[in-house]
Design an enzyme around this catalytic site. Structure first.
Site, PDB file in Angstrom:
ATOM      1  N   ASP A   1       0.820  -1.213   0.000  1.00 16.76           N
ATOM      2  CA  ASP A   1       0.000   0.000   0.000  1.00 16.76           C
ATOM      3  C   ASP A   1       0.853   1.261   0.000  1.00 16.76           C
ATOM      4  O   ASP A   1       2.029   1.228   0.363  1.00 16.76           O
ATOM      5  CB  ASP A   1      -0.886   0.028   1.261  1.00 16.76           C
TER       6      ASP A   1
ATOM      7  N   HIS B   1       3.848  -2.192   3.131  1.00 14.23           N
ATOM      8  CA  HIS B   1       3.876  -0.859   2.526  1.00 14.23           C
ATOM      9  C   HIS B   1       5.189  -0.670   1.780  1.00 14.23           C
ATOM     10  O   HIS B   1       6.254  -0.863   2.380  1.00 14.23           O
ATOM     11  CB  HIS B   1       3.711   0.203   3.612  1.00 14.23           C
TER      12      HIS B   1
HETATM   13 NI    NI Z   1      -2.644   3.111   3.308  1.00 17.86          NI
END
Ligand code: NI
Length: 257
Positions: free
Chosen positions: A82, A224
């Protein structure tokens, strides 16, 4: 002589009986063959053989340390990243994925797509899936439906302008999205099943440990691609879980499974 004749007659009758018996057996054999019963038996035997062979092969593979990879028998999982694309981390992650022949899913932020068009194009060209993570990482529960919709559309348009494809999947920031909004979207909402809180720890070994000890078939792992510790962890996770027989697929492939 009369007795001899009688004896001969009895022998003849016995011979005829034997011949009739043989004919009957031959007839039965032909009928069974014609109806395919014999054939069916052979097929079933073959199936048993194949199953047994498969079990043997699997066991042999486990013993010798070989694992099924990219094919029948592999346990599928999806790595998701993400908040990118990120100029400092995403390129290195893509290099590592390419080296390992692994495809992943990137839930991108629209404004990062605009800032990093080359990385966005590379993600798409190298076979990874791109999902929508809103334009400015908004908490969708704190804005109007209209605003949330705009954030998603703006991101999808930015992705389409670079890759030629609109994302079909979305992940709401913080995983928060009302049921009503979810139902109004023409995108498939994806959350995750394993969250090692990589953004919080920024400790590679800790992230790896949290993921590899929990992972099971069909898991969706949340990471991430804006932290170097997460990139390092992702590549270590791949190396460890590949040896355990896992196959890394994109989220759409996992859903089609
Ligand atoms: Ni996010």
């Amino acid at each position: 002589m009369g007795r001899g004749k009688k004896e001969k007659g009895r022998k003849d009758r016995e011979e005829r009986k034997v011949i009739r018996c043989l004919c009957a057996i031959l007839y039965l054999f032909c009928v069974l063959n014609l109806t395919g019963i014999s054939l069916d038996f052979t097929v079933r035997e073959k199936m048993h053989y194949n199953t047994a062979e498969k079990v043997k092969e699997t066991t042999a593979g486990q013993v010798s340390g070989e694992v099924p990879e990219y094919g029948e028998g592999a346990k599928k999982i999806a790595l998701t990243f993400d908040d990118g694309p990120n100029i400092a981390c995403t390129g290195r992650l893509l290099d590592g994925l390419k080296e390992r022949n692994v495809r992943a899913t990137f839930f991108v932020i629209g404004k990062n797509v605009k800032a990093n068009p080359k990385l966005t194009k590379r993600i798409s060209e190298e076979g990874h899936m791109i999902g929508n993570h809103t334009y400015s990482h908004i908490d969708m529960s704190k804005v109007s439906e209209k605003k949330a919709g705009k954030e998603l559309k703006k991101t999808s348009r930015a992705v389409h302008a670079i890759t030629g494809e609109y994302p079909q999947y979305m992940r709401p920031p913080y995983g928060v999205c009302s049921r009503k909004l979810e139902e109004s979207l023409d995108m498939i909402l994806v959350r995750w099943t394993i969250d090692p809180l990589d953004w919080k720890t920024e400790n590679t070994d800790e992230i790896v440990k949290k993921v590899v000890t929990k992972t099971e078939e069909n898991d969706i792992i949340l990471l991430h691609d804006c932290y170097n510790s997460s990139v390092d962890a992702a590549l270590k996770i791949i190396d460890i879980l590949k040896k355990e027989g896992y196959e890394f697929v994109t989220v759409d492939e996992l859903f089609l499974n």
